[in-house]
Design a protein around this motif. Sequence first.
Motif, PDB file in Angstrom:
ATOM      1  N   HIS A   4       6.641  -5.657   7.803  1.00 36.36           N
ATOM      2  CA  HIS A   4       5.372  -5.632   8.542  1.00 36.36           C
ATOM      3  C   HIS A   4       5.505  -6.532   9.753  1.00 36.36           C
ATOM      4  CE1 HIS A   4       3.465  -3.231   5.562  1.00 36.36           C
ATOM      5  NE2 HIS A   4       3.809  -4.065   4.602  1.00 36.36           N
ATOM      6  N   ALA A   9      -3.045  -5.073  11.635  1.00 41.96           N
ATOM      7  CA  ALA A   9      -2.708  -4.264  10.469  1.00 41.96           C
ATOM      8  C   ALA A   9      -3.411  -2.919  10.573  1.00 41.96           C
ATOM      9  CB  ALA A   9      -3.130  -4.977   9.195  1.00 41.96           C
ATOM     10  N   SER A  11      -4.962   0.035   8.365  1.00 37.02           N
ATOM     11  CA  SER A  11      -5.407   0.508   7.055  1.00 37.02           C
ATOM     12  C   SER A  11      -5.815   1.962   7.205  1.00 37.02           C
ATOM     13  CB  SER A  11      -6.597  -0.320   6.542  1.00 37.02           C
ATOM     14  OG  SER A  11      -6.966   0.104   5.229  1.00 37.02           O
ATOM     15  N   LEU A  39       1.937   4.225   3.341  1.00 39.02           N
ATOM     16  CA  LEU A  39       2.458   2.863   3.139  1.00 39.02           C
ATOM     17  C   LEU A  39       3.956   2.810   3.385  1.00 39.02           C
ATOM     18  CD1 LEU A  39       0.319   1.968   0.006  1.00 39.02           C
ATOM     19  CD2 LEU A  39       0.082   0.956   2.300  1.00 39.02           C
ATOM     20  N   ARG A  44      -0.457  -1.047   6.449  1.00 36.99           N
ATOM     21  CA  ARG A  44      -0.595  -2.297   5.705  1.00 36.99           C
ATOM     22  C   ARG A  44      -1.522  -2.138   4.508  1.00 36.99           C
ATOM     23  NH1 ARG A  44      -0.564  -7.398   7.976  1.00 36.99           N
ATOM     24  NH2 ARG A  44       0.813  -6.522   9.563  1.00 36.99           N
ATOM     25  N   GLN A  75       1.719  -5.433  -2.465  1.00 31.65           N
ATOM     26  CA  GLN A  75       1.507  -6.141  -1.190  1.00 31.65           C
ATOM     27  C   GLN A  75       0.511  -5.422  -0.288  1.00 31.65           C
ATOM     28  OE1 GLN A  75       2.816  -9.157  -0.915  1.00 31.65           O
ATOM     29  NE2 GLN A  75       3.677  -8.716  -2.938  1.00 31.65           N
ATOM     30  N   ALA A  76       0.236  -4.171  -0.595  1.00 32.03           N
ATOM     31  CA  ALA A  76      -0.681  -3.406   0.259  1.00 32.03           C
ATOM     32  C   ALA A  76      -2.124  -3.814  -0.018  1.00 32.03           C
ATOM     33  CB  ALA A  76      -0.513  -1.916  -0.003  1.00 32.03           C
ATOM     34  N   GLU A  77      -2.954  -3.774   1.010  1.00 31.99           N
ATOM     35  CA  GLU A  77      -4.365  -4.139   0.851  1.00 31.99           C
ATOM     36  C   GLU A  77      -5.201  -2.903   0.525  1.00 31.99           C
ATOM     37  OE1 GLU A  77      -5.436  -8.341   2.742  1.00 31.99           O
ATOM     38  OE2 GLU A  77      -6.621  -6.597   3.328  1.00 31.99           O
ATOM     39  N   GLU A 221      -7.280  -6.090  11.813  1.00 40.85           N
ATOM     40  CA  GLU A 221      -7.090  -4.841  11.051  1.00 40.85           C
ATOM     41  C   GLU A 221      -7.915  -3.741  11.674  1.00 40.85           C
ATOM     42  OE1 GLU A 221      -7.689  -4.809   6.602  1.00 40.85           O
ATOM     43  OE2 GLU A 221      -9.323  -3.469   7.151  1.00 40.85           O
TER      44      GLU A 221
END
Length: 256
Positions: A4, A9, A11, A39, A44, A75-77, A221
């Motif tokens: 990353h 970021a 999404s 992903l 992210r 680790q992904a949101e 983001e």
Amino acid sequence: MTSHTHKTALSVNLNKVALVRNTRHLGIPSLTTAATLCLQAGARGITVHPRPDARHIRSDDVYELAAMLKKSWPQAEFNIEGNPFQNLMPFIRELRPHQCTFVPDSEGQFTSDHGWDLAADAQRLRPLIVEAQSLGVRVSLFMDPVAQAMQGAKDVGADRVELYTESFASAFGTPSQDKVLQDFADAARAADAAGLGVNAGHDLNLDNLSAFLKAAPQVQEVSIGHALISDALELGYIAAVKAYLACIDKAFPTAP
Ligand SMILES: CC(=O)[C@@H](O)[C@H](O)COP(=O)(O)O
Ligand SMILES: NCC(=O)COP(=O)(O)O
């Protein structure tokens, strides 16, 4: 493992994958496959907006995505959007996503089209913000790009604001673009100065994203769905996500 390196970021909002899936009883296109490919391409995180009428994201989708992300993409949101006075809070209590985004939509609303009126809603929002944060969930408030409103978002206890970017998307390429962009630049700066994180979303696309981020570099983001999934119908998920990441890179040419 995807590295990353992007300042802002990305999404990916999967609402529109679910919308197509719901038009047959076949379970395709798969939301978990969409999330995995996005992903793998470097997104992210994943965003969903389970509206009360389940027109696209259904309750089962939220639980299935949460489980898949926890197992395969820790680790992904995961960002769950919704109206905390409607159906959002049970998802927050049971799944404890990384972030929730409080959106003041009414049940049958065509799409999200305004931010919070904190003068009217701060008092009843505050306990729900506190509750989500007590569960370890970051709280973002969907807000119109009004610099003077950012301190109110901080005062009610939000961690971040999400700037509602439809007015920029509508103005993009018109004589009013610069004036509208200045509103967003002022709002992002005010939010940052108030100690808020800054997210942004709604109608962002490959044409307008770089210009937006250059004007509002505080944005941590962007959540993008409608345009990105539309692009993915032509390019595929991986190429579409990489194209959006390239737009983010273009906005921050010197970022590590
Ligand atoms: C809050 C926002 O601007 C979007 O994330 C919203 O989820 C769009 O909803 P639809 O995909 O139902 O138009
Ligand atoms: N919060 C904005 C979002 O998740 C996606 O909005 P859009 O790109 O579908 O307009």
